[in-house]
Design a protein around this motif. Structure first.
Motif, PDB file in Angstrom:
ATOM      1  N   LEU B  34      -3.930  -5.149  -5.210  1.00 31.81           N
ATOM      2  CA  LEU B  34      -5.501  -4.769  -4.310  1.00 31.81           C
ATOM      3  C   LEU B  34      -4.973  -3.509  -4.289  1.00 31.81           C
ATOM      4  CD1 LEU B  34      -3.878  -7.474  -2.996  1.00 31.81           C
ATOM      5  CD2 LEU B  34      -6.297  -7.305  -2.433  1.00 31.81           C
ATOM      6  N   TYR B  36      -7.619  -0.245  -1.630  1.00 32.45           N
ATOM      7  CA  TYR B  36      -8.607  -0.797  -0.392  1.00 32.45           C
ATOM      8  C   TYR B  36      -8.685   0.825  -0.243  1.00 32.45           C
ATOM      9  CZ  TYR B  36      -6.998  -5.090   1.624  1.00 32.45           C
ATOM     10  OH  TYR B  36      -7.152  -6.801   1.987  1.00 32.45           O
ATOM     11  N   LYS B  38     -10.934   3.597   3.017  1.00 30.99           N
ATOM     12  CA  LYS B  38     -10.615   3.906   4.083  1.00 30.99           C
ATOM     13  C   LYS B  38     -11.022   5.200   4.501  1.00 30.99           C
ATOM     14  CE  LYS B  38      -7.950   4.669   7.971  1.00 30.99           C
ATOM     15  NZ  LYS B  38      -9.276   5.355   8.804  1.00 30.99           N
ATOM     16  N   ALA B  41     -11.802   7.688  11.076  1.00 28.57           N
ATOM     17  CA  ALA B  41     -12.007   6.279  12.196  1.00 28.57           C
ATOM     18  C   ALA B  41     -12.404   4.525  11.824  1.00 28.57           C
ATOM     19  CB  ALA B  41     -13.197   7.221  12.613  1.00 28.57           C
ATOM     20  N   GLU B  42     -12.807   4.351  10.312  1.00 27.85           N
ATOM     21  CA  GLU B  42     -13.179   2.703  10.278  1.00 27.85           C
ATOM     22  C   GLU B  42     -11.278   2.222   9.654  1.00 27.85           C
ATOM     23  OE1 GLU B  42     -17.034   4.570   9.057  1.00 27.85           O
ATOM     24  OE2 GLU B  42     -16.406   3.109   7.691  1.00 27.85           O
ATOM     25  N   GLY B  43     -11.828   1.017   9.535  1.00 28.13           N
ATOM     26  CA  GLY B  43     -10.459   0.477   9.056  1.00 28.13           C
ATOM     27  C   GLY B  43     -10.361   0.355   7.863  1.00 28.13           C
ATOM     28  N   PRO B  44      -9.620   0.128   7.232  1.00 26.30           N
ATOM     29  CA  PRO B  44      -9.432   0.032   5.714  1.00 26.30           C
ATOM     30  C   PRO B  44     -10.444  -1.244   5.333  1.00 26.30           C
ATOM     31  CG  PRO B  44      -7.506   0.249   6.538  1.00 26.30           C
ATOM     32  CD  PRO B  44      -8.020  -0.135   7.512  1.00 26.30           C
ATOM     33  N   PHE B  46     -11.516  -4.002   1.982  1.00 26.20           N
ATOM     34  CA  PHE B  46     -10.869  -4.272   0.191  1.00 26.20           C
ATOM     35  C   PHE B  46     -12.301  -3.898  -1.122  1.00 26.20           C
ATOM     36  CE2 PHE B  46      -9.337  -7.335  -3.357  1.00 26.20           C
ATOM     37  CZ  PHE B  46     -10.167  -7.251  -3.680  1.00 26.20           C
ATOM     38  N   PHE B  89      -5.181   3.316  -0.304  1.00 25.95           N
ATOM     39  CA  PHE B  89      -4.678   2.916  -0.378  1.00 25.95           C
ATOM     40  C   PHE B  89      -3.911   1.061  -1.486  1.00 25.95           C
ATOM     41  CE2 PHE B  89      -3.072   4.238   3.629  1.00 25.95           C
ATOM     42  CZ  PHE B  89      -4.876   4.297   4.349  1.00 25.95           C
ATOM     43  N   LEU B 101       0.746  -8.301   2.912  1.00 25.27           N
ATOM     44  CA  LEU B 101       0.654  -7.145   2.154  1.00 25.27           C
ATOM     45  C   LEU B 101       2.076  -5.955   1.982  1.00 25.27           C
ATOM     46  CD1 LEU B 101      -3.080  -6.291   1.877  1.00 25.27           C
ATOM     47  CD2 LEU B 101      -1.500  -7.980   0.020  1.00 25.27           C
ATOM     48  N   PHE B 103       2.192  -1.833   1.480  1.00 28.32           N
ATOM     49  CA  PHE B 103       0.611  -0.952   1.241  1.00 28.32           C
ATOM     50  C   PHE B 103       1.580   0.377   0.848  1.00 28.32           C
ATOM     51  CE2 PHE B 103      -3.225  -2.267   2.401  1.00 28.32           C
ATOM     52  CZ  PHE B 103      -3.161  -3.065   3.357  1.00 28.32           C
ATOM     53  N   GLY B 104       1.006   1.480   0.032  1.00 25.01           N
ATOM     54  CA  GLY B 104       1.545   3.002  -0.632  1.00 25.01           C
ATOM     55  C   GLY B 104       1.192   3.785   1.032  1.00 25.01           C
ATOM     56  N   GLN B 105       1.415   4.783   0.406  1.00 25.12           N
ATOM     57  CA  GLN B 105       1.117   5.737   1.467  1.00 25.12           C
ATOM     58  C   GLN B 105      -0.193   6.416   1.575  1.00 25.12           C
ATOM     59  OE1 GLN B 105       3.446   6.121  -0.995  1.00 25.12           O
ATOM     60  NE2 GLN B 105       5.617   7.464  -0.560  1.00 25.12           N
ATOM     61  N   GLY B 106      -1.144   6.233   0.993  1.00 28.45           N
ATOM     62  CA  GLY B 106      -2.621   6.275   0.695  1.00 28.45           C
ATOM     63  C   GLY B 106      -2.657   7.827  -0.150  1.00 28.45           C
TER      64      GLY B 106
END
Lengths: 112, 113
Positions: B34, B36, B38, B41-44, B46, B89, B101, B103-106
């Protein structure tokens, strides 16, 4: 948008004090997760829940505990906060587990 | 042990051009991947996903490619728009594993006008 709220949104605390973060959902999803986001590390799972009173550890669970007494609420507690726990904390929910998760707005925690 | 890696911390692309974000993984048991997005100041949120039985999934300007032999996936954004500037991400999930899940580092994508 999935109905997820986190409280507080911002908190400043001192080393050694207990801190509890709350995640509340209105979607009746079975799975709930707590993550922390730090530069260079992405999102790391702290704890997750697969039902009321059913929880398990993630990859960075040391120093954290969780509780879920109701479907809609998932609490994250730092028993004795340390400066290394300064981070942004995200709650997420999922209906079936894994795959697509929906995230809350985050809580920014500063431990002095 | 970082099972999902995004080796580029940042990427800068001109508006209208193609943005390509890359992700590598080590666990051959992953079934779903997947992406994501981001904003500050917000959540990730999809963005798009792909099953391990496919090699491509497309949704509008976003396409994800999966190369299982190389354990590599990429997200293509065409054309890139200023609103695409965000942190992306990648994440992976195993059906047989725990319901979580990885996750990678972004990668921080900046779209320049």
């Amino acid at each position: 948008d999935a109905g997820i709220t986190q409280s507080p949104r911002h908190k400043v605390t001192e080393t050694g004090t207990p801190v509890t973060l709350r995640c509340h959902q209105t979607e009746n999803h079975r799975y709930m997760y707590w993550y922390r986001q730090d530069p260079g590390h992405g999102l790391r799972l702290i704890h997750y829940s697969y039902g009321v009173k059913d929880t398990d550890k993630g990859e960075v669970s040391d120093g954290y505990s969780v509780s879920r007494s109701k479907t809609e609420d998932f609490l994250l507690t730092l028993e004795s906060a340390t400066s290394s726990q300064t981070s942004v904390y995200f709650c997420a929910i999922s209906e079936l587990g894994g795959e697509t998760q929906y995230f809350g707005p985050g809580t920014r925690l500063l431990v002095l | 042990d970082q099972q999902v890696k995004q080796n580029s911390p940042s990427l800068s692309v001109q508006e209208g051009r193609i943005s390509i974000l890359n992700c590598d993984y080590t666990n051959s048991m992953f079934d779903y991947f997947l992406w994501y997005k981001k904003y500050p100041a917000e959540g990730p949120t999809f963005l798009i996903s792909i099953s391990s039985i496919k090699d491509k999934n497309e949704d509008g300007r976003f396409t994800v490619f999966l190369n299982k032999s190389a354990k590599h996936l990429s997200l293509h954004i065409v054309p890139s728009q200023p609103g695409d500037s965000a942190v992306y991400f990648c994440a992976a999930y195993s059906v047989q594993g725990a319901q979580k899940l990885v996750f990678g580092q972004g990668t921080r994508l900046t779209i320049n006008p």
